[in-house]
Design a protein around this motif. Sequence first.
Motif, PDB file in Angstrom:
ATOM      1  N   LEU A  65       0.839  -1.189   0.000  1.00 42.47           N
ATOM      2  CA  LEU A  65       0.000   0.000   0.000  1.00 42.47           C
ATOM      3  C   LEU A  65       0.879   1.246   0.000  1.00 42.47           C
ATOM      4  O   LEU A  65       1.648   1.471   0.924  1.00 42.47           O
ATOM      5  CB  LEU A  65      -0.919   0.017   1.228  1.00 42.47           C
ATOM      6  N   ASN A  66       0.757   2.045  -1.042  1.00 48.48           N
ATOM      7  CA  ASN A  66       1.593   3.238  -1.156  1.00 48.48           C
ATOM      8  C   ASN A  66       0.777   4.532  -1.185  1.00 48.48           C
ATOM      9  O   ASN A  66       1.325   5.613  -1.033  1.00 48.48           O
ATOM     10  CB  ASN A  66       2.447   3.156  -2.433  1.00 48.48           C
ATOM     11  N   ILE A  67      -0.517   4.412  -1.405  1.00 43.86           N
ATOM     12  CA  ILE A  67      -1.390   5.576  -1.511  1.00 43.86           C
ATOM     13  C   ILE A  67      -2.445   5.493  -0.421  1.00 43.86           C
ATOM     14  O   ILE A  67      -2.900   4.397  -0.062  1.00 43.86           O
ATOM     15  CB  ILE A  67      -2.059   5.640  -2.900  1.00 43.86           C
ATOM     16  N   GLU A  68      -2.848   6.641   0.107  1.00 39.90           N
ATOM     17  CA  GLU A  68      -3.775   6.668   1.236  1.00 39.90           C
ATOM     18  C   GLU A  68      -5.076   5.938   0.939  1.00 39.90           C
ATOM     19  O   GLU A  68      -5.579   5.181   1.768  1.00 39.90           O
ATOM     20  CB  GLU A  68      -4.065   8.126   1.622  1.00 39.90           C
ATOM     21  N   TRP A  69      -5.645   6.154  -0.246  1.00 42.38           N
ATOM     22  CA  TRP A  69      -6.945   5.548  -0.540  1.00 42.38           C
ATOM     23  C   TRP A  69      -6.866   4.032  -0.571  1.00 42.38           C
ATOM     24  O   TRP A  69      -7.882   3.342  -0.375  1.00 42.38           O
ATOM     25  CB  TRP A  69      -7.527   6.085  -1.841  1.00 42.38           C
ATOM     26  N   GLU A  70      -5.683   3.482  -0.828  1.00 40.92           N
ATOM     27  CA  GLU A  70      -5.545   2.026  -0.855  1.00 40.92           C
ATOM     28  C   GLU A  70      -5.806   1.414   0.523  1.00 40.92           C
ATOM     29  O   GLU A  70      -6.269   0.272   0.627  1.00 40.92           O
ATOM     30  CB  GLU A  70      -4.146   1.644  -1.346  1.00 40.92           C
ATOM     31  N   LYS A  71      -5.536   2.175   1.573  1.00 41.00           N
ATOM     32  CA  LYS A  71      -5.803   1.681   2.931  1.00 41.00           C
ATOM     33  C   LYS A  71      -7.307   1.533   3.164  1.00 41.00           C
ATOM     34  O   LYS A  71      -7.748   0.597   3.831  1.00 41.00           O
ATOM     35  CB  LYS A  71      -5.193   2.638   3.959  1.00 41.00           C
ATOM     36  N   TYR A  72      -8.073   2.458   2.584  1.00 36.91           N
ATOM     37  CA  TYR A  72      -9.523   2.361   2.715  1.00 36.91           C
ATOM     38  C   TYR A  72     -10.071   1.199   1.890  1.00 36.91           C
ATOM     39  O   TYR A  72     -11.021   0.528   2.307  1.00 36.91           O
ATOM     40  CB  TYR A  72     -10.180   3.674   2.295  1.00 36.91           C
ATOM     41  N   VAL A  73      -9.467   0.977   0.737  1.00 37.21           N
ATOM     42  CA  VAL A  73      -9.884  -0.160  -0.091  1.00 37.21           C
ATOM     43  C   VAL A  73      -9.607  -1.459   0.651  1.00 37.21           C
ATOM     44  O   VAL A  73     -10.438  -2.371   0.669  1.00 37.21           O
ATOM     45  CB  VAL A  73      -9.147  -0.148  -1.448  1.00 37.21           C
ATOM     46  N   LEU A  74      -8.440  -1.552   1.282  1.00 37.54           N
ATOM     47  CA  LEU A  74      -8.105  -2.743   2.056  1.00 37.54           C
ATOM     48  C   LEU A  74      -9.097  -2.946   3.198  1.00 37.54           C
ATOM     49  O   LEU A  74      -9.579  -4.065   3.436  1.00 37.54           O
ATOM     50  CB  LEU A  74      -6.689  -2.636   2.615  1.00 37.54           C
ATOM     51  N   THR A  75      -9.415  -1.865   3.894  1.00 35.64           N
ATOM     52  CA  THR A  75     -10.383  -1.955   4.999  1.00 35.64           C
ATOM     53  C   THR A  75     -11.733  -2.451   4.498  1.00 35.64           C
ATOM     54  O   THR A  75     -12.348  -3.346   5.101  1.00 35.64           O
ATOM     55  CB  THR A  75     -10.551  -0.589   5.681  1.00 35.64           C
ATOM     56  N   ALA A  76     -12.200  -1.886   3.384  1.00 36.83           N
ATOM     57  CA  ALA A  76     -13.482  -2.305   2.819  1.00 36.83           C
ATOM     58  C   ALA A  76     -13.437  -3.770   2.395  1.00 36.83           C
ATOM     59  O   ALA A  76     -14.411  -4.516   2.600  1.00 36.83           O
ATOM     60  CB  ALA A  76     -13.837  -1.425   1.625  1.00 36.83           C
ATOM     61  N   LEU A  77     -12.325  -4.197   1.813  1.00 39.28           N
ATOM     62  CA  LEU A  77     -12.188  -5.590   1.388  1.00 39.28           C
ATOM     63  C   LEU A  77     -12.247  -6.533   2.583  1.00 39.28           C
ATOM     64  O   LEU A  77     -12.899  -7.591   2.523  1.00 39.28           O
ATOM     65  CB  LEU A  77     -10.866  -5.775   0.639  1.00 39.28           C
ATOM     66  N   LEU A  78     -11.597  -6.165   3.676  1.00 34.35           N
ATOM     67  CA  LEU A  78     -11.623  -7.001   4.878  1.00 34.35           C
ATOM     68  C   LEU A  78     -13.033  -7.088   5.455  1.00 34.35           C
ATOM     69  O   LEU A  78     -13.455  -8.144   5.930  1.00 34.35           O
ATOM     70  CB  LEU A  78     -10.656  -6.444   5.925  1.00 34.35           C
ATOM     71  N   VAL A  79     -13.756  -5.967   5.417  1.00 33.48           N
ATOM     72  CA  VAL A  79     -15.156  -5.975   5.885  1.00 33.48           C
ATOM     73  C   VAL A  79     -15.974  -6.955   5.045  1.00 33.48           C
ATOM     74  O   VAL A  79     -16.736  -7.787   5.577  1.00 33.48           O
ATOM     75  CB  VAL A  79     -15.776  -4.564   5.806  1.00 33.48           C
ATOM     76  N   ILE A  80     -15.818  -6.879   3.728  1.00 27.79           N
ATOM     77  CA  ILE A  80     -16.572  -7.759   2.834  1.00 27.79           C
ATOM     78  C   ILE A  80     -16.222  -9.220   3.076  1.00 27.79           C
ATOM     79  O   ILE A  80     -17.107 -10.087   3.147  1.00 27.79           O
ATOM     80  CB  ILE A  80     -16.300  -7.371   1.364  1.00 27.79           C
ATOM     81  N   LEU A  81     -14.949  -9.512   3.224  1.00 27.40           N
ATOM     82  CA  LEU A  81     -14.518 -10.894   3.456  1.00 27.40           C
ATOM     83  C   LEU A  81     -15.072 -11.422   4.773  1.00 27.40           C
ATOM     84  O   LEU A  81     -15.501 -12.578   4.865  1.00 27.40           O
ATOM     85  CB  LEU A  81     -12.991 -10.979   3.443  1.00 27.40           C
ATOM     86  N   ARG A  82     -15.066 -10.578   5.797  1.00 25.53           N
ATOM     87  CA  ARG A  82     -15.614 -11.003   7.088  1.00 25.53           C
ATOM     88  C   ARG A  82     -17.108 -11.321   6.970  1.00 25.53           C
ATOM     89  O   ARG A  82     -17.582 -12.352   7.471  1.00 25.53           O
ATOM     90  CB  ARG A  82     -15.377  -9.903   8.127  1.00 25.53           C
ATOM     91  N   LEU A  83     -17.849 -10.464   6.288  1.00 24.27           N
ATOM     92  CA  LEU A  83     -19.278 -10.688   6.131  1.00 24.27           C
ATOM     93  C   LEU A  83     -19.560 -11.922   5.273  1.00 24.27           C
ATOM     94  O   LEU A  83     -20.491 -12.684   5.553  1.00 24.27           O
ATOM     95  CB  LEU A  83     -19.935  -9.450   5.522  1.00 24.27           C
ATOM     96  N   LEU A  84     -18.744 -12.121   4.240  1.00 26.25           N
ATOM     97  CA  LEU A  84     -18.907 -13.310   3.411  1.00 26.25           C
ATOM     98  C   LEU A  84     -18.627 -14.587   4.201  1.00 26.25           C
ATOM     99  O   LEU A  84     -19.300 -15.606   4.011  1.00 26.25           O
ATOM    100  CB  LEU A  84     -17.977 -13.233   2.194  1.00 26.25           C
TER     101      LEU A  84
END
Length: 205
Positions: A166-185
């Motif tokens: 992760l080199n850009i700030e928005w990528e951290k939010y994408v990672l967070t959202a992906l983890l949320v989705i994976l947890r819910l799945l």
Amino acid sequence: MTWELLSIFGTIAFAVSGAIIAMEEDYDILGILVLALATSFGGGMVRNLLIGIPIENIWDQGLLFKLAIIAVIIVFILPQHWIFYWEKPGLFFDAIGLSAFAVQGALAAVEAGYSPIAVVVAATLTGCGGGIIRDILAGRKPLVFRTDIYAIWATLGGTVIALGWLNIEWEKYVLTALLVILRLLSVRFKWHLPKRATLHPTMKS
């Protein structure tokens, strides 16, 4: 502001989770508050001890403490049948807390200059440590080790950050959202890690 909102959602979700379990165990109001706060802030305290951040820094989060206490008081006075409606939205907010705290824990370890393995451990403990402390204090087997996939998502987030992907700030939010989705799945489809139980010879038929 986005990280602050995620922290607020996660803190409230974990506080409510701790409060409900405390009530299930028939704790009094003091015990409910202690268990709720341990759930919300225990992971961050363990992380601070691990990576050398002064543990007293936890007291700088005055707003989060107030919100957690208010959430506990609301849950305490709600009619019992209302509490059961918390389960589904609670899973969503809990997933946000798990993911946001895991990413924050990993970033804190990176900023402190620790090794990749320390970053992964910091992420896992920040995301799941409060729940482990909650279950131990409540006399239960830690939930994260015996049901659907939970801790592994915090570990995955820490690994991505530890590898420097992760080199850009928005990528951290994408990672967070992906983890949320994976947890819910993982909840929706009942994903489980492999497990194996052993029986004492005298228990076998």
